[in-house]
Design a protein around this motif. Structure first.
Motif, PDB file in Angstrom:
ATOM      1  N   THR A 163       0.830  -1.207   0.000  1.00 37.01           N
ATOM      2  CA  THR A 163       0.000   0.000   0.000  1.00 37.01           C
ATOM      3  C   THR A 163       0.865   1.257   0.000  1.00 37.01           C
ATOM      4  O   THR A 163       1.887   1.324   0.686  1.00 37.01           O
ATOM      5  CB  THR A 163      -0.955   0.029   1.211  1.00 37.01           C
ATOM      6  OG1 THR A 163      -1.700   1.244   1.179  1.00 37.01           O
ATOM      7  CG2 THR A 163      -0.206  -0.067   2.529  1.00 37.01           C
ATOM      8  N   GLN A 164       0.440   2.235  -0.774  1.00 33.59           N
ATOM      9  CA  GLN A 164       1.113   3.523  -0.818  1.00 33.59           C
ATOM     10  C   GLN A 164       0.380   4.559   0.036  1.00 33.59           C
ATOM     11  O   GLN A 164       0.964   5.564   0.439  1.00 33.59           O
ATOM     12  CB  GLN A 164       1.198   4.028  -2.260  1.00 33.59           C
ATOM     13  CG  GLN A 164       1.968   3.102  -3.195  1.00 33.59           C
ATOM     14  CD  GLN A 164       3.434   2.980  -2.805  1.00 33.59           C
ATOM     15  OE1 GLN A 164       4.117   3.990  -2.588  1.00 33.59           O
ATOM     16  NE2 GLN A 164       3.915   1.758  -2.712  1.00 33.59           N
ATOM     17  N   THR A 165      -0.889   4.322   0.302  1.00 32.33           N
ATOM     18  CA  THR A 165      -1.697   5.280   1.046  1.00 32.33           C
ATOM     19  C   THR A 165      -1.774   4.965   2.535  1.00 32.33           C
ATOM     20  O   THR A 165      -2.225   5.800   3.330  1.00 32.33           O
ATOM     21  CB  THR A 165      -3.135   5.304   0.497  1.00 32.33           C
ATOM     22  OG1 THR A 165      -3.734   4.008   0.695  1.00 32.33           O
ATOM     23  CG2 THR A 165      -3.149   5.656  -0.985  1.00 32.33           C
ATOM     24  N   GLY A 166      -1.387   3.737   2.906  1.00 33.71           N
ATOM     25  CA  GLY A 166      -1.523   3.324   4.298  1.00 33.71           C
ATOM     26  C   GLY A 166      -2.930   2.884   4.648  1.00 33.71           C
ATOM     27  O   GLY A 166      -3.266   2.712   5.818  1.00 33.71           O
ATOM     28  N   VAL A 197      -1.036   0.558   9.280  1.00 32.34           N
ATOM     29  CA  VAL A 197      -1.931   0.500   8.121  1.00 32.34           C
ATOM     30  C   VAL A 197      -3.377   0.370   8.588  1.00 32.34           C
ATOM     31  O   VAL A 197      -3.703  -0.442   9.451  1.00 32.34           O
ATOM     32  CB  VAL A 197      -1.556  -0.679   7.194  1.00 32.34           C
ATOM     33  CG1 VAL A 197      -2.592  -0.859   6.095  1.00 32.34           C
ATOM     34  CG2 VAL A 197      -0.181  -0.453   6.586  1.00 32.34           C
ATOM     35  N   LYS A 198      -4.256   1.166   8.016  1.00 29.60           N
ATOM     36  CA  LYS A 198      -5.675   1.149   8.361  1.00 29.60           C
ATOM     37  C   LYS A 198      -6.417   0.152   7.481  1.00 29.60           C
ATOM     38  O   LYS A 198      -6.197   0.091   6.276  1.00 29.60           O
ATOM     39  CB  LYS A 198      -6.272   2.547   8.167  1.00 29.60           C
ATOM     40  CG  LYS A 198      -7.749   2.654   8.527  1.00 29.60           C
ATOM     41  CD  LYS A 198      -8.256   4.073   8.320  1.00 29.60           C
ATOM     42  CE  LYS A 198      -9.731   4.197   8.683  1.00 29.60           C
ATOM     43  NZ  LYS A 198     -10.229   5.582   8.476  1.00 29.60           N
ATOM     44  N   ALA A 222     -12.593   5.761  -2.158  1.00 29.27           N
ATOM     45  CA  ALA A 222     -12.770   7.158  -1.766  1.00 29.27           C
ATOM     46  C   ALA A 222     -12.253   7.405  -0.353  1.00 29.27           C
ATOM     47  O   ALA A 222     -11.813   8.519  -0.025  1.00 29.27           O
ATOM     48  CB  ALA A 222     -14.242   7.539  -1.858  1.00 29.27           C
ATOM     49  N   ALA A 223     -12.284   6.345   0.487  1.00 28.21           N
ATOM     50  CA  ALA A 223     -11.785   6.464   1.859  1.00 28.21           C
ATOM     51  C   ALA A 223     -10.276   6.215   1.950  1.00 28.21           C
ATOM     52  O   ALA A 223      -9.725   6.201   3.058  1.00 28.21           O
ATOM     53  CB  ALA A 223     -12.528   5.491   2.765  1.00 28.21           C
ATOM     54  N   GLY A 224      -9.624   6.007   0.797  1.00 31.75           N
ATOM     55  CA  GLY A 224      -8.171   5.923   0.786  1.00 31.75           C
ATOM     56  C   GLY A 224      -7.563   4.577   0.447  1.00 31.75           C
ATOM     57  O   GLY A 224      -6.344   4.475   0.281  1.00 31.75           O
ATOM     58  N   ALA A 225      -8.384   3.521   0.333  1.00 32.43           N
ATOM     59  CA  ALA A 225      -7.826   2.192   0.062  1.00 32.43           C
ATOM     60  C   ALA A 225      -7.207   2.125  -1.324  1.00 32.43           C
ATOM     61  O   ALA A 225      -7.842   2.527  -2.306  1.00 32.43           O
ATOM     62  CB  ALA A 225      -8.908   1.122   0.200  1.00 32.43           C
ATOM     63  N   ASP A 226      -5.986   1.625  -1.412  1.00 29.93           N
ATOM     64  CA  ASP A 226      -5.349   1.438  -2.721  1.00 29.93           C
ATOM     65  C   ASP A 226      -5.017  -0.029  -2.995  1.00 29.93           C
ATOM     66  O   ASP A 226      -4.497  -0.366  -4.057  1.00 29.93           O
ATOM     67  CB  ASP A 226      -4.105   2.311  -2.870  1.00 29.93           C
ATOM     68  CG  ASP A 226      -3.002   1.960  -1.885  1.00 29.93           C
ATOM     69  OD1 ASP A 226      -3.269   1.244  -0.896  1.00 29.93           O
ATOM     70  OD2 ASP A 226      -1.860   2.409  -2.093  1.00 29.93           O
ATOM     71  N   VAL A 248      -6.530   1.115  -8.811  1.00 29.80           N
ATOM     72  CA  VAL A 248      -6.301   0.512  -7.503  1.00 29.80           C
ATOM     73  C   VAL A 248      -6.061  -0.977  -7.689  1.00 29.80           C
ATOM     74  O   VAL A 248      -6.678  -1.610  -8.558  1.00 29.80           O
ATOM     75  CB  VAL A 248      -7.517   0.772  -6.584  1.00 29.80           C
ATOM     76  CG1 VAL A 248      -7.547  -0.162  -5.393  1.00 29.80           C
ATOM     77  CG2 VAL A 248      -7.523   2.223  -6.133  1.00 29.80           C
ATOM     78  N   ARG A 249      -5.166  -1.538  -6.909  1.00 31.01           N
ATOM     79  CA  ARG A 249      -4.848  -2.970  -7.054  1.00 31.01           C
ATOM     80  C   ARG A 249      -5.788  -3.812  -6.195  1.00 31.01           C
ATOM     81  O   ARG A 249      -6.235  -3.393  -5.125  1.00 31.01           O
ATOM     82  CB  ARG A 249      -3.394  -3.255  -6.657  1.00 31.01           C
ATOM     83  CG  ARG A 249      -2.350  -2.506  -7.449  1.00 31.01           C
ATOM     84  CD  ARG A 249      -2.416  -2.731  -8.946  1.00 31.01           C
ATOM     85  NE  ARG A 249      -2.035  -4.060  -9.373  1.00 31.01           N
ATOM     86  CZ  ARG A 249      -0.766  -4.438  -9.627  1.00 31.01           C
ATOM     87  NH1 ARG A 249       0.239  -3.585  -9.438  1.00 31.01           N
ATOM     88  NH2 ARG A 249      -0.498  -5.651 -10.059  1.00 31.01           N
TER      89      ARG A 249
END
Length: 346
Positions: A163-166, A197-198, A222-226, A248-249
């Motif tokens: 993950t790049q966004t955490g 990581v969330k 939209a909540a940040g998951a990548d 997104v993967r």
């Protein structure tokens, strides 16, 4: 005889639904032993119940392929019912019909059958019953459990490392034991690898609704998951579309989705649940009965459980995943089966 087999297998799911809707009852589709199969098993009749589509490119299809493999390689006769909703009031009469129509072994594919099979099996003491991915047992009832949660843990390790966004996601449909254990394992893999990581985790209530899975995936993105781990059946396409649109993967499950779409799928939590179906039939042909109790098949058998990765996954990430895999297979690492964290809703 061959023509009869062909005719039986040409019955469409539409005809099945029409007969069910018209009150004609459940229609059992039949199969015959392969001409090249072992003649010693030709009198063994195996019934399979698939509470979903046997062409869902996922869990149900894997189970049906296990039954087909048993038919062609072991020479047994097969009958099956598919296309019904995973509701006890529908599963019980379907199981009853398979037993009444002469199946010596009835296999209900998926943990959603636990309660229904536990109710039906005592009524037919001369018939053997198996639940794949199940948690039930009895005098004529056992479960074969391919440990999806072990590859799900590895999916969590990979998600936390890539993950790049955490923020990473998890999506599933109905709350059955295998799905719940898979979510718990994935969450543990993420937490053990990087507790910062969330995790966003959602059970939408439907494994096959593409419009619904599209909305859930959009909301998690939209909540940040990548990176999103999907434990879905026919509804996976909706999540995949959302991932493709937003670059997104996704991590798939059951089969190797990296071979289907490597641009979207960074990995896949391989768990060939069809092996449970095939092994139960094989044990019946060898020992006149499936194994007793709950039979567990995990990372010790790479043909059954492993994490597959796309070609662009860095070597260092693969090494960390392999390290975790060895720890689980050796018993050094125990994969948790319960999750008590927050849920994500839309």
């Amino acid at each position: 005889m061959v023509l009869e087999c062909v005719a039986q297998n040409l019955i469409s799911r539409r005809q099945w639904l029409a007969s069910a809707a018209g009150g004609a009852g459940l229609l059992v589709l039949g199969g015959c032993a392969s001409p090249a199969a072992q003649p010693a098993n030709k009198n063994l009749v195996v019934g399979g119940l698939f509470a979903g589509s046997r062409s869902d490119k996922g869990f149900m299809e894997a189970g049906w392929r296990g039954l087909e493999k048993a038919r062609t390689e072991l020479g047994v006769q097969t009958r099956f019912i598919d296309g019904i909703a995973p509701k006890k009031e529908l599963l019980v009469p379907a199981l009853t019909q398979l037993a009444e129509q002469g199946a010596q072994l009835v296999i209900a594919h998926g943990g959603q059958n636990n309660q229904a099979v536990a109710e039906v099996a005592p009524r037919f003491p001369g018939t053997r019953f198996v639940v794949t991915q199940g948690l039930v047992q009895g005098s004529n009832l056992s479960s074969y459990d391919v440990l999806q949660e072990e590859s799900a843990y590895l999916a969590g390790v990979l998600a936390a490392l890539t993950t790049q966004t955490g923020v990473v996601g998890h999506m599933s449909g109905i709350r059955v034991p295998p799905g719940l254990k898979g979510r718990a394992a994935y969450a543990a893999g993420v937490r053990d690898t990087n507790p910062r990581v969330k995790l966003l985790t959602n059970f939408s209530g439907d494994q096959d609704d593409n419009a619904l899975s599209y909305r859930v995936a959009q909301a998690q993105i939209a909540a940040g998951a990548d990176v999103i781990f999907t434990m879905l059946n026919a509804g996976r396409d909706g999540a995949t579309r959302a991932c493709r649109e937003k670059k997104v993967r996704q991590i798939g499950n059951v089969i190797d989705w990296t071979q289907v779409d490597a641009q979207v799928f960074v990995a896949s939590a391989w768990a060939d649940v069809g092996i449970g179906v095939f092994q139960a039939v094989k044990d019946m042909t060898v020992n006149a009965a499936p194994q007793s109790g709950i039979v567990k098949i995990g990372l010790q058998d790479p043909a059954a459980v492993r994490l597959t990765t796309a070609a662009d996954v860095p070597a260092a990430v693969r090494s960390r995943v392999e390290q975790a895999s060895r720890a689980i297979a050796s018993g050094q690492l125990k994969v948790p089966e319960a999750y008590n964290g927050p849920e994500f809703s839309i």
